[in-house]
Scaffold this active site. Structure first.
Site, PDB file in Angstrom:
ATOM      1  N   ASN A  40       4.896  -5.793 -44.054  1.00  0.00           N
ATOM      2  CA  ASN A  40       5.321  -4.391 -43.914  1.00  0.00           C
ATOM      3  C   ASN A  40       5.540  -3.961 -42.461  1.00  0.00           C
ATOM      4  OD1 ASN A  40       2.538  -4.632 -43.545  1.00  0.00           O
ATOM      5  ND2 ASN A  40       2.075  -2.649 -44.457  1.00  0.00           N
ATOM      6  N   GLU A  74      -8.065  -6.745 -42.180  1.00  0.00           N
ATOM      7  CA  GLU A  74      -7.488  -5.424 -42.416  1.00  0.00           C
ATOM      8  C   GLU A  74      -6.784  -5.521 -43.756  1.00  0.00           C
ATOM      9  OE1 GLU A  74      -5.292  -2.770 -43.273  1.00  0.00           O
ATOM     10  OE2 GLU A  74      -3.876  -3.437 -41.741  1.00  0.00           O
ATOM     11  N   CYS A  88      -0.651   0.174 -46.018  1.00  0.00           N
ATOM     12  CA  CYS A  88      -1.993  -0.021 -46.576  1.00  0.00           C
ATOM     13  C   CYS A  88      -2.869   1.222 -46.486  1.00  0.00           C
ATOM     14  CB  CYS A  88      -2.684  -1.195 -45.875  1.00  0.00           C
ATOM     15  SG  CYS A  88      -2.662  -1.076 -44.076  1.00  0.00           S
ATOM     16  N   GLU A 148      -8.628  -3.116 -35.142  1.00  0.00           N
ATOM     17  CA  GLU A 148      -7.470  -3.371 -34.303  1.00  0.00           C
ATOM     18  C   GLU A 148      -7.172  -2.089 -33.545  1.00  0.00           C
ATOM     19  OE1 GLU A 148      -5.000  -6.891 -36.291  1.00  0.00           O
ATOM     20  OE2 GLU A 148      -4.771  -5.003 -37.390  1.00  0.00           O
TER      21      GLU A 148
END
Length: 535
Positions: A198, A295, A329, A509
Site C-alpha cells: 500500500n 507493524e 492499516c 517506526e
C-alpha cells in the site's frame, strides 16, 4: 568479509567472483533508473517495466531463474506491467553478503559522514519526486495526489534520521574509587525490511532511514505485487554515496521472506503487513533470537461526539476511510457517532462520499484510484455483500465501478461505500476489510463507546472528535491503541512514532524512539585502581 570479493570488469558487465563461496555469480547490470523522459511521457496503460528489479553489490541484478516469474499488474488497467522473479537461496545469500561487507565500512563512519550521504539521498528524491510518484501510481493504483505526498514523506524521513545520525551517543557513569562506566550505542548489523504493497516507496524509506542512520545495512523485500519502486530507492542511495551493497533489494514472496528471516547474518527483521504473516515472521526470527518490529493490521475506532465541529468530523471520517482506496492499516473504519448527531453526520458523509472522483489515478482531479488486485477487489466486495446479509444498510457505493475511459475498463475499481445499521458483532465491524468501506455505529455515552471501541484484538490507531478538550484527552488516555488522533485523522509526520498495541504489533517506526529498535547498547566498565578480589 573484507577482501572476500574481487571485482572483474568485463566489458559493459561486472561479474563478481568470490574466492571460496560462489561458483557462478548472477549477471550484474549497471542499469540506470528508468529514463525520466519515458516516465514523464507515460500515461495510464502505456508503461512496461523490463529492467531488473533486484539490486545488490551496487547495481541492478538480472534474475537467475525466470521460470518462476509472476506477472505484476497495473491496477488501473489490469494489464501486465512487468514480471517479478522471486530470489532463491543463492541470490538472497549474495544480497546479504553484499550488505554485510558494506556494513563493516558504514559502521566505522562518523555519524556526520553518514548524515551527509543521507541528506544527499533525500535531495535526489526531492528532485525526482514527480517521476517516482508516477511510477508508484502505475504500480500501486493510488491517486497521483496521494503518491506525491508519499514520496515527500519518504525524503522527509531520510532527512529526519540524517539529522539524528550525528547525535547518537552513550552515557557516562561515575563509579566509586575513580572507576567509571560508559555506554555505547552500536548498530545491529544487516537488517531485513519486508514491505507492504500500500505504501511501497514510503515504507522502504521508513525502514531504511533509521537503520542506516544507526550504522546498519539493510536488505529490503518489497511486496511481490509492488516491486517497481524499491529498487529506485536503492539506486538513489548508491548515487548519494553509500558503500556498495548498503541497501539491497531482493524480490519474492513468502519463500524469499523465509530465507531472509533464517539467514544467520541477519540481525533484525522489520515487517509491515498482515497479522498471520507477522506471526510467522516472529516465529522464524525467534529461531535465531532476532529482534523484530511488527507493524500489522488494524480495525481502528473513530469516535464522533455530539459537540464536534461537524464539518471537520465528516472530513476526518473521509480521511479515516478512503485514503489509498481504503487500503491503509490504521484507517478508522469503525465510525462511532453519538446518536444525537447521527442523522446529520450520515447525510453529510454520504453526500461527500458520492462526490469522490474515482478513475484514472494519474489525473490530478482523481481522488480515488484502483484497488491493488482483482482478488482483493473481489474480497472487499465480498465484505459488503456479507454486511448486507447480516443486516447492514448500504447508503452508497460498495459496487464494482467501470470508468468510461476504455483503457480503464479492466481496472480494479469500486465505488466508496458507507454502511449504516451496523452492529459490533458484524463481520464488517470485526474484521479488517482493507478497502473503501466505512461502517457507522451509533452510541449513547462516553463510557459505553470506550468499552466498544476497545473490544477488538487490534490496537493500531484511534480517533476522537469533540470540542471538549478535557474529554478529548480523557478518551485518548483510555483508548487502547498506539496512536490517537484528536480532531483529525491519518496524519503521519515523521517526527512522531507510529506502531500498535495488542495484535497490531510492537516496535515503532518514525520518531526518535525508533533509533532504539535499530541499535543496541554496550556497557563498558573501567577500573582505575586495583582489583578487589574475593580470591
Amino acid at each position: 568479509m573484507a577482501g572476500a570479493l574481487r571485482v572483474l570488469l568485463l566489458g559493459r558487465e561486472k561479474c563478481f567472483t568470490r574466492t571460496l563461496a560462489f561458483t557462478k555469480m548472477t549477471e550484474l547490470l549497471r542499469t540506470p533508473v528508468i529514463p525520466p523522459a519515458m516516465i514523464r511521457s507515460a500515461s495510464t496503460g502505456t508503461l512496461e517495466v523490463k529492467e531488473p528489479l533486484n539490486f545488490w553489490c551496487g547495481g541492478r541484478v538480472k534474475a537467475k531463474d525466470v521460470k518462476n516469474a509472476e506477472p505484476v499488474y497495473e491496477p488501473a488497467t489490469g494489464r501486465v506491467l512487468c514480471q517479478m522473479v522471486p530470489c532463491g537461496a543463492e541470490e538472497v545469500d549474495k544480497a546479504i553478503q553484499s550488505a554485510q561487507s558494506a556494513f563493516l565500512k558504514w559502521r566505522k563512519m562518523a555519524g556526520m559522514q553518514r548524515a551527509r550521504i543521507m541528506l544527499e539521498a533525500a535531495r535526489i528524491i526531492r528532485e525526482r519526486r514527480d517521476d517516482i510518484a508516477k511510477l508508484e501510481v502505475i504500480n500501486n493504483g493510488k491517486s497521483i495526489t496521494e503518491a506525491t505526498v508519499d514520496i515527500d514523506i519518504a525524503w522527509q524521513s531520510i532527512e529526519y534520521y540524517a539529522g539524528m545520525a550525528g547525535t547518537l551517543a552513550g552515557q557516562h557513569v561515575q563509579l566509586p574509587g575513580g572507576a567509571f562506566a560508559y555506554t555505547r550505542r552500536e548498530p545491529l548489523g544487516v537488517c531485513v525490511g519486508i514491505g507492504a504493497w500500500n505504501y511501497p516507496f514510503q515504507i522502504a524509506a521508513w525502514k531504511s532511514a533509521p537503520a542506516l542512520a544507526c550504522g546498519n545495512a539493510m536488505v529490503f523485500k518489497p511486496s511481490p505485487m509492488t516491486p517497481v519502486t524499491a529498487v529506485v530507492l536503492a539506486e538513489i542511495y548508491a548515487e548519494a554515496g553509500v558503500p556498495e551493497g548498503l541497501f539491497n533489494v531482493v524480490q519474492g514472496g513468502a519463500e524469499t521472506g523465509t530465507l531472509l528471516c533464517h539467514h544467520p547474518l541477519v540481525a533484525k527483521v522489520s515487517f509491515t503487513g498482515s497479522v498471520p504473516t507477522g506471526k510467522k515472521i516472529m516465529e522464524m526470527a525467534s529461531k535465531g533470537v532476532k529482534p523484530v518490529t511488527l507493524e500489522l493490521g488494524g480495525k481502528s475506532p473513530l469516535i464522533i461526539f455530539q459537540d464536534s465541529d461537524m464539518e471537520n468530523a465528516v472530513k476526518g471520517a473521509l480521511m479515516a476511510n478512503f485514503l489509498s482506496q481504503g487500503e491503509v492499516c490504521c484507517n478508522g473504519t469503525r465510525v462511532f457517532v453519538q446518536k444525537e448527531v447521527l442523522p446529520k453526520f450520515l447525510e453529510e458523509v454520504v453526500k461527500r462520499t458520492k462526490a469522490i472522483p474515482v478513475g484514472d489515478p494519474l489525473l490530478d482531479g482523481t481522488r480515488m484510484g484502483a484497488l491493488i488486485s482483482k482478488p482483493h477487489l473481489e474480497r472487499v466486495l465480498g465484505f459488503v455483500a456479507q454486511a448486507k446479509k447480516e443486516g447492514a444498510r448500504v447508503l452508497c457505493g460498495g459496487e464494482p465501478l467501470v470508468p468510461a475511459d476504455p483503457k480503464l475498463q479492466g481496472g480494479y475499481f469500486m465505488s466508496p461505500c458507507v454502511l449504516d445499521n451496523c452492529r459490533d458483532d458484524m463481520t464488517c465491524v470485526k474484521e479488517e476489510i482493507f478497502g473503501p468501506v466505512m461502517s457507522v455505529l451509533p452510541f449513547d455515552t462516553e463510557e459505553e463507546v470506550l468499552q466498544r471501541a476497545n473490544n477488538t484484538t487490534f490496537g493500531l490507531a484511534s480517533g476522537v472528535f469533540t470540542r471538549d478538550i478535557t474529554r478529548a484527552h480523557r478518551v485518548a488516555e483510555n483508548l487502547q491503541a498506539g496512536t490517537c488522533f484528536i480532531n483529525n485523522y491519518n496524519i503521519s509526520p515523521v517526527e512522531v512514532p507510529f506502531g500498535g498495541y495488542k495484535m497490531s504489533g510492537f516496535g515503532r517506526e518514525n520518531g526518535q524512539v525508533t533509533i532504539e529498535y535499530y541499535s543496541q547498547l554496550k556497557t563498558v566498565v573501567v577500573e582505575m585502581g586495583d582489583v578487589d578480589s574475593l580470591f
